[in-house]
Design a protein around this motif. Structure first.
Motif, short mmCIF file in Angstrom:
data_model
loop_
_atom_site.label_atom_id
_atom_site.label_comp_id
_atom_site.label_asym_id
_atom_site.label_seq_id
_atom_site.Cartn_x
_atom_site.Cartn_y
_atom_site.Cartn_z
N ALA A 22 4.10 -66.09 -7.57
CA ALA A 22 4.67 -66.51 -8.88
C ALA A 22 3.71 -65.61 -9.99
O ALA A 22 2.51 -65.58 -9.94
N LEU A 23 4.63 -65.03 -10.92
CA LEU A 23 3.89 -64.21 -12.04
C LEU A 23 3.53 -65.40 -13.18
O LEU A 23 3.74 -66.41 -13.11
N PRO A 24 2.42 -65.00 -14.09
CA PRO A 24 1.81 -65.96 -14.95
C PRO A 24 2.67 -66.80 -15.57
O PRO A 24 2.51 -68.03 -15.89
N ASP A 25 4.01 -66.35 -16.03
CA ASP A 25 5.12 -67.18 -16.96
C ASP A 25 6.39 -67.67 -16.19
O ASP A 25 7.23 -68.05 -16.49
N ALA A 26 5.95 -67.65 -14.77
CA ALA A 26 7.21 -67.97 -13.84
C ALA A 26 7.84 -69.33 -14.00
O ALA A 26 9.08 -69.75 -14.15
N HIS A 27 6.99 -70.52 -14.38
CA HIS A 27 7.35 -71.62 -14.62
C HIS A 27 8.26 -71.97 -15.96
O HIS A 27 8.98 -72.87 -16.05
N ARG A 28 8.03 -70.89 -16.67
CA ARG A 28 8.93 -70.99 -18.19
C ARG A 28 10.28 -70.55 -17.79
O ARG A 28 11.28 -71.03 -18.61
N ARG A 29 10.35 -69.36 -16.95
CA ARG A 29 11.66 -68.91 -16.74
C ARG A 29 12.61 -70.04 -15.95
O ARG A 29 13.80 -70.23 -16.08
N ASP A 30 11.89 -70.60 -14.71
CA ASP A 30 12.65 -71.65 -13.87
C ASP A 30 11.57 -72.71 -13.45
O ASP A 30 10.80 -72.23 -12.53
N ALA A 31 11.79 -73.88 -14.00
CA ALA A 31 10.38 -74.71 -13.55
C ALA A 31 10.55 -75.02 -12.05
O ALA A 31 9.46 -75.40 -11.51
N ASP A 32 11.64 -75.02 -11.51
CA ASP A 32 11.83 -75.42 -9.93
C ASP A 32 11.84 -74.06 -9.14
O ASP A 32 11.74 -74.13 -7.85
N GLY A 33 11.63 -72.87 -9.88
CA GLY A 33 12.13 -71.41 -8.96
C GLY A 33 10.87 -71.42 -7.87
O GLY A 33 11.29 -71.06 -6.73
N TRP A 34 9.64 -71.68 -8.44
CA TRP A 34 8.63 -71.38 -7.19
C TRP A 34 8.72 -72.25 -6.05
O TRP A 34 8.81 -71.85 -5.07
N ASN A 35 9.02 -73.55 -6.48
CA ASN A 35 9.19 -74.50 -5.32
C ASN A 35 10.43 -74.07 -4.32
O ASN A 35 10.50 -74.32 -3.12
N ARG A 36 11.49 -73.73 -5.05
CA ARG A 36 12.83 -73.32 -4.23
C ARG A 36 12.33 -72.32 -3.22
O ARG A 36 12.74 -72.20 -2.13
N VAL A 37 11.94 -70.98 -3.96
CA VAL A 37 11.70 -69.85 -3.01
C VAL A 37 10.69 -70.19 -2.04
O VAL A 37 10.82 -69.57 -0.86
#
Length: 289
Positions: free
Chosen positions: A178-193
């Protein structure tokens, strides 16, 4: 799946980065075939040792691809288990070499039982550095991927996921971060991927090309796939280096070895080369130039 420019023919051994464009998550796949088989040629490793070394070779390529200037990145895993040592290094041109040292008759098992208590050592020797940089961390994880995930989490302070697989024919690694601002783009993106990556088995990692793999695992995501960078096994003979080592050893010590054995044999462990010097070869080393 987007690919920038015109994609070159994919080499057999390569590092290939990609980006989840809507999630600010980066990734890469390392895949080794001929280079991995060349590294293992003549070694006769037990399958458990071979596969663990293959996984470490794949992850070393994934991390070594970040070298931006001439240099060499070396990873060494050393413990008190039956797999005594794994060492792999990679330079900025993605040229690799490596070896394993192990006790006789190593049976398959989880990483903690194979490695025992030990440490992971990173050494970075790059152009312009007065002394190599070293980082030492404990072996923390149930497998080699988890050990390196913990290392990356400490060093880069960003969520990271690794999937590794190896067999007699090849080695593959999948890296996600995850890049530093990934949570701002999609709060669930990292968990999903991260969850989807966890569904991959070793056979899936080792088979098929990268676009097919990513489309199958992440069908709903927009992925920008970048051109591959070729990797290679590179461990040429270096007779001059060995001659210099014998000259440093000295005439008297070399003569004592010749008297006892009739010749001098030097084995290069990491490259698996054998250098043999007869009496006439040794005499030439100490002749005035």
């Amino acid at each position: 799946m987007n690919q920038p420019g015109r994609t070159r023919m994919q080499p057999s051994d390569y590092y290939r980065p990609f980006l989840f464009e809507d999630l600010d998550i980066r990734g890469a796949v390392a895949r080794l075939g001929p280079a991995w088989r060349a590294m293992c040629h003549g070694r006769d490793y037990p399958p458990a040792v071979r596969d663990m070394l293959g996984e470490m070779t794949a992850v070393s390529l994934l991390i070594g691809a970040n070298l931006k200037q001439p240099g060499r990145l070396t990873f060494q895993v050393k413990g008190d288990g039956p797999v005594e040592m794994l060492i792999v290094d990679c330079d900025e041109r993605l040229r690799m070499r490596g070896m394993a040292r192990h006790a006789p008759g190593v049976a398959p098992g989880p990483a903690p039982s194979l490695l025992g208590d030990g440490q992971l050592l990173l050494t970075l020797d790059a152009a312009g550095m007065a002394t190599p940089y070293q980082s030492l961390v404990p072996l923390d994880g149930e497998n080699l991927a988890a050990i390196f995930e913990h290392y990356l989490a400490r060093s880069e302070q960003q969520p990271t996921r690794l999937m590794l697989a190896a067999d007699a024919q090849g080695a593959t690694g999948l890296f996600l971060q995850a890049l530093p601002d990934a949570h701002r783009r999609d709060a669930d993106g990292w968990n999903r991927v991260s969850m989807l990556a966890g569904t991959l088995g070793a056979e899936e990692l080792l088979a098929g090309d990268v676009p097919e793999l990513l489309m199958r695992v992440f069908p709903e995501e927009s992925i920008r796939l970048y051109d591959p960078r070729p990797a290679a096994y590179h461990c040429p003979e270096d007779w001059e280096k060995v001659r210099g080592m014998l000259q440093t050893l000295g005439r008297d010590e070399c003569r004592a070895i010749l008297d006892e054995q009739g010749h001098i044999t030097v084995h290069d462990d990491i490259c698996n080369h054998v250098y043999r010097f007869e009496a006439d070869d040794v005499a030439l080393l100490f002749e005035p130039r």
